[in-house]
Design a protein around this motif. Sequence first.
Motif, PDB file in Angstrom:
ATOM      1  N   LEU A   1       0.818  -1.212   0.000  1.00  0.00           N
ATOM      2  CA  LEU A   1       0.000   0.000   0.000  1.00  0.00           C
ATOM      3  C   LEU A   1       0.849   1.259   0.000  1.00  0.00           C
ATOM      4  O   LEU A   1       1.984   1.267   0.498  1.00  0.00           O
ATOM      5  CB  LEU A   1      -0.916   0.014   1.228  1.00  0.00           C
ATOM      6  N   ASP A   2       0.296   2.324  -0.568  1.00  0.00           N
ATOM      7  CA  ASP A   2       0.825   3.682  -0.458  1.00  0.00           C
ATOM      8  C   ASP A   2       2.312   3.730  -0.830  1.00  0.00           C
ATOM      9  O   ASP A   2       2.694   3.316  -1.919  1.00  0.00           O
ATOM     10  CB  ASP A   2       0.577   4.207   0.963  1.00  0.00           C
ATOM     11  N   SER A   3       3.158   4.207   0.099  1.00  0.00           N
ATOM     12  CA  SER A   3       4.592   4.347  -0.186  1.00  0.00           C
ATOM     13  C   SER A   3       5.365   3.051   0.010  1.00  0.00           C
ATOM     14  O   SER A   3       6.573   3.020  -0.267  1.00  0.00           O
ATOM     15  CB  SER A   3       5.200   5.436   0.718  1.00  0.00           C
TER      16      SER A   3
ATOM     17  N   ALA B   1      -2.562   2.419  -8.129  1.00  0.00           N
ATOM     18  CA  ALA B   1      -1.522   1.390  -8.247  1.00  0.00           C
ATOM     19  C   ALA B   1      -1.687   0.355  -7.148  1.00  0.00           C
ATOM     20  O   ALA B   1      -1.377  -0.825  -7.331  1.00  0.00           O
ATOM     21  CB  ALA B   1      -0.141   2.039  -8.179  1.00  0.00           C
ATOM     22  N   ASP B   2      -2.193   0.807  -5.996  1.00  0.00           N
ATOM     23  CA  ASP B   2      -2.493  -0.105  -4.883  1.00  0.00           C
ATOM     24  C   ASP B   2      -4.011  -0.266  -4.758  1.00  0.00           C
ATOM     25  O   ASP B   2      -4.615   0.124  -3.763  1.00  0.00           O
ATOM     26  CB  ASP B   2      -1.891   0.393  -3.578  1.00  0.00           C
ATOM     27  N   THR B   3      -4.633  -0.852  -5.771  1.00  0.00           N
ATOM     28  CA  THR B   3      -6.088  -1.041  -5.762  1.00  0.00           C
ATOM     29  C   THR B   3      -6.510  -1.901  -4.574  1.00  0.00           C
ATOM     30  O   THR B   3      -5.923  -2.951  -4.310  1.00  0.00           O
ATOM     31  CB  THR B   3      -6.545  -1.717  -7.067  1.00  0.00           C
TER      32      THR B   3
ATOM     33  N   VAL C   1       2.499  -3.333  -8.581  1.00  0.00           N
ATOM     34  CA  VAL C   1       3.810  -2.904  -8.097  1.00  0.00           C
ATOM     35  C   VAL C   1       4.770  -4.080  -8.214  1.00  0.00           C
ATOM     36  O   VAL C   1       4.391  -5.185  -8.566  1.00  0.00           O
ATOM     37  CB  VAL C   1       3.732  -2.413  -6.635  1.00  0.00           C
ATOM     38  N   TYR C   2       6.045  -3.798  -7.893  1.00  0.00           N
ATOM     39  CA  TYR C   2       7.094  -4.814  -7.991  1.00  0.00           C
ATOM     40  C   TYR C   2       7.091  -5.418  -9.396  1.00  0.00           C
ATOM     41  O   TYR C   2       7.086  -4.685 -10.377  1.00  0.00           O
ATOM     42  CB  TYR C   2       6.925  -5.880  -6.903  1.00  0.00           C
ATOM     43  N   ASP C   3       7.018  -6.746  -9.501  1.00  0.00           N
ATOM     44  CA  ASP C   3       7.086  -7.375 -10.818  1.00  0.00           C
ATOM     45  C   ASP C   3       5.770  -7.278 -11.585  1.00  0.00           C
ATOM     46  O   ASP C   3       5.697  -7.712 -12.742  1.00  0.00           O
ATOM     47  CB  ASP C   3       7.515  -8.835 -10.695  1.00  0.00           C
ATOM     48  N   ARG C   4       4.732  -6.718 -10.973  1.00  0.00           N
ATOM     49  CA  ARG C   4       3.460  -6.518 -11.677  1.00  0.00           C
ATOM     50  C   ARG C   4       3.186  -5.029 -11.926  1.00  0.00           C
ATOM     51  O   ARG C   4       2.055  -4.636 -12.180  1.00  0.00           O
ATOM     52  CB  ARG C   4       2.295  -7.134 -10.894  1.00  0.00           C
ATOM     53  N   GLY C   5       4.226  -4.239 -11.910  1.00  0.00           N
ATOM     54  CA  GLY C   5       4.056  -2.826 -12.201  1.00  0.00           C
ATOM     55  C   GLY C   5       3.550  -2.618 -13.615  1.00  0.00           C
ATOM     56  O   GLY C   5       3.990  -3.275 -14.559  1.00  0.00           O
ATOM     57  N   ALA C   6       2.606  -1.709 -13.783  1.00  0.00           N
ATOM     58  CA  ALA C   6       2.019  -1.430 -15.105  1.00  0.00           C
ATOM     59  C   ALA C   6       1.765   0.064 -15.246  1.00  0.00           C
ATOM     60  O   ALA C   6       0.621   0.514 -15.317  1.00  0.00           O
ATOM     61  CB  ALA C   6       0.728  -2.219 -15.291  1.00  0.00           C
ATOM     62  N   PRO C   7       2.829   0.884 -15.297  1.00  0.00           N
ATOM     63  CA  PRO C   7       2.643   2.336 -15.368  1.00  0.00           C
ATOM     64  C   PRO C   7       1.930   2.787 -16.628  1.00  0.00           C
ATOM     65  O   PRO C   7       1.396   3.896 -16.668  1.00  0.00           O
ATOM     66  CB  PRO C   7       4.085   2.874 -15.322  1.00  0.00           C
ATOM     67  N   TRP C   8       1.859   1.940 -17.659  1.00  0.00           N
ATOM     68  CA  TRP C   8       1.211   2.313 -18.924  1.00  0.00           C
ATOM     69  C   TRP C   8      -0.294   2.425 -18.747  1.00  0.00           C
ATOM     70  O   TRP C   8      -0.985   2.927 -19.631  1.00  0.00           O
ATOM     71  CB  TRP C   8       1.558   1.269 -19.985  1.00  0.00           C
TER      72      TRP C   8
ATOM     73  N   LEU D   1      -7.046  -9.003 -14.482  1.00  0.00           N
ATOM     74  CA  LEU D   1      -6.980  -9.060 -15.944  1.00  0.00           C
ATOM     75  C   LEU D   1      -6.557  -7.721 -16.537  1.00  0.00           C
ATOM     76  O   LEU D   1      -5.803  -7.655 -17.520  1.00  0.00           O
ATOM     77  CB  LEU D   1      -8.341  -9.472 -16.517  1.00  0.00           C
ATOM     78  N   HIS D   2      -7.024  -6.652 -15.951  1.00  0.00           N
ATOM     79  CA  HIS D   2      -6.712  -5.290 -16.409  1.00  0.00           C
ATOM     80  C   HIS D   2      -5.202  -5.073 -16.416  1.00  0.00           C
ATOM     81  O   HIS D   2      -4.611  -4.619 -17.416  1.00  0.00           O
ATOM     82  CB  HIS D   2      -7.405  -4.303 -15.458  1.00  0.00           C
ATOM     83  N   VAL D   3      -4.562  -5.410 -15.305  1.00  0.00           N
ATOM     84  CA  VAL D   3      -3.116  -5.238 -15.202  1.00  0.00           C
ATOM     85  C   VAL D   3      -2.385  -6.235 -16.094  1.00  0.00           C
ATOM     86  O   VAL D   3      -1.381  -5.909 -16.738  1.00  0.00           O
ATOM     87  CB  VAL D   3      -2.664  -5.373 -13.733  1.00  0.00           C
ATOM     88  N   GLU D   4      -2.876  -7.465 -16.143  1.00  0.00           N
ATOM     89  CA  GLU D   4      -2.214  -8.481 -16.954  1.00  0.00           C
ATOM     90  C   GLU D   4      -2.223  -8.087 -18.428  1.00  0.00           C
ATOM     91  O   GLU D   4      -1.226  -8.269 -19.141  1.00  0.00           O
ATOM     92  CB  GLU D   4      -2.891  -9.838 -16.757  1.00  0.00           C
TER      93      GLU D   4
END
Length: 556
Positions: A229-231, A468-470, A485-492, A526-529
């Motif tokens: 979460l958060d920071s 990012a932290d849904t 976040v981490y290996d599932r980061g999706a800034p796009w 699914l959205h992030v994937e």
Amino acid sequence: MTEILTAAQMRAIEIAAIESGEVTGLELMERAGRGVVEAIFAEWPALAEAGGAAPHEAHDGPRSPRGIEAKKKRRAVVLCGPGNNGGDGFVVARLLKERGWEVEVFLYGDAGKLPPDAKKNYERWGEMGEVTVKAIAPPPLLDDSFSIQEDFDLLVDALFGTGLGRPFSGLFAFLAEPSIQDLLRQKGVRRVAVDTPTGLCSDSGRILGTVLPSDLTVSFHREKLGHRLDSGPSESGKTVVADIGLEGWTRPPVGADGGCPAVPPGDIVTLVDGSHALLAKAGAHKFSHGHALILSGGAGKSGAARLAARGALRVGAGLVTLGVPHDAQAEVAAQITALMMCEVGDAGALAKTLNDGRLNALCLGPGLGLERARDLVPVALGAGAGARRAVVLDADALSAFAGAPDALFGMLHENCVLTPHGGEFQRLFPDLHARLEEVPTKGPAYSKVDATREAAARAGCTVLFKGADTVIAAPDGRCAIHAAVYDRGAPWLATAGAGDVLAGFITGLLARGFPCMEAAETGAWLHVECARKFGPGLIAEDLPEMLPQVFRDLGL
């Protein structure tokens, strides 16, 4: 799904295991310290070479007869706090020393007041090396008595872990200064946090005072809420979980003997993962997989609804119809093929449309317009909706009730899903948002999990609080985190229309018969994937088109 714990829940699990007689606190501390060392060497294999030179070290020593440069011993600085986290640090120091490292240990506190297990490991370390003891009363910043004699390779933060209950300041806080952190990075020092970076609230991911950022955080048994979460993700670096032998103690039994604190199942938070057995289609025909109705805005405002509708269709809804006002029909008709369209101009037209009992899921909000939302939402939730069909409210359908959220809450039912981003959450739940914005003065700090749970209870339906932290919560207290976040980061995903597609995914899953909580969790995953599969350059239109590949990878 994997459970993720608060500090209190983790303590309860440890107490239950210790009071059972199956393990001692000292054994758990030893396993924790060993887990940290193993994680360090797994992350940076070069550090496992005892006596080897760090990558940033210059080779100034004499050459051996074989021409190989002499290597300096690796050096570590370990900061130990006044509690059991400090005890873990003493174990880390001892194990590194046994591997041939030079280790400096600093104790923040009074050695005589250490908890029994931590004190025992303090004494074990004392048989191997010195401890520089620092008083609890903070000295002036950059006090001359705190000195590290040489360059070092590793900084281990074992100051407070999950036990920090007040803002981090005073002694050692200077290490959090940007200039000091820049210097550590320039020198190639690896920063490792034991359980949680000091200054980070382990229950909320919020910063208490200041924080010592890490490159690697080693949590024990389970991740803590603050890691997601958060920071938390940005300050924790890479987070790994060390097994300390508590797998049989995931949840302390309610009413356990011996005064063991109980963790009610409803208080457990889970991490959303990729296990989605309900996604597979088992034959039948299109009407077996539901019929979703997505309501559109007027001329020039239909794009968001079309994105949502495309998402609903791609995620597997049998049929998807766009409800479009008259002035936008030509515009929409020119853009769709597999999607259907009907005219829904006002509340009366919607009520008539909802007489079709085959329509089992609705989506209102994307591009709808505030005035149109105020007109149509009561109909979607009230008259003509006696079957309590599933309803997703997003965007304008939420903002339309900013001045009177209670009016919306009075219409909602258990088959609704709200999908607010931060601004929309503030409009509906201003008091909860205000608590999230307060600067925390003690831990555990109010968290996004707390806020989303309270919002779901107040609204009486599932709430998906985007970011990012849904965080996703049901009115009965169930809660899940889906953090990109981490290996599932999706800034796009920070692109126009991405949230509309998410609303469509959830609507399509509801049409297929998913319960609300599962639809929201699966839609978020699914959205992030889809975003991760596509990668840089993503725009919202790409998200539904990635679903076939995602489904193939899932073996559907």
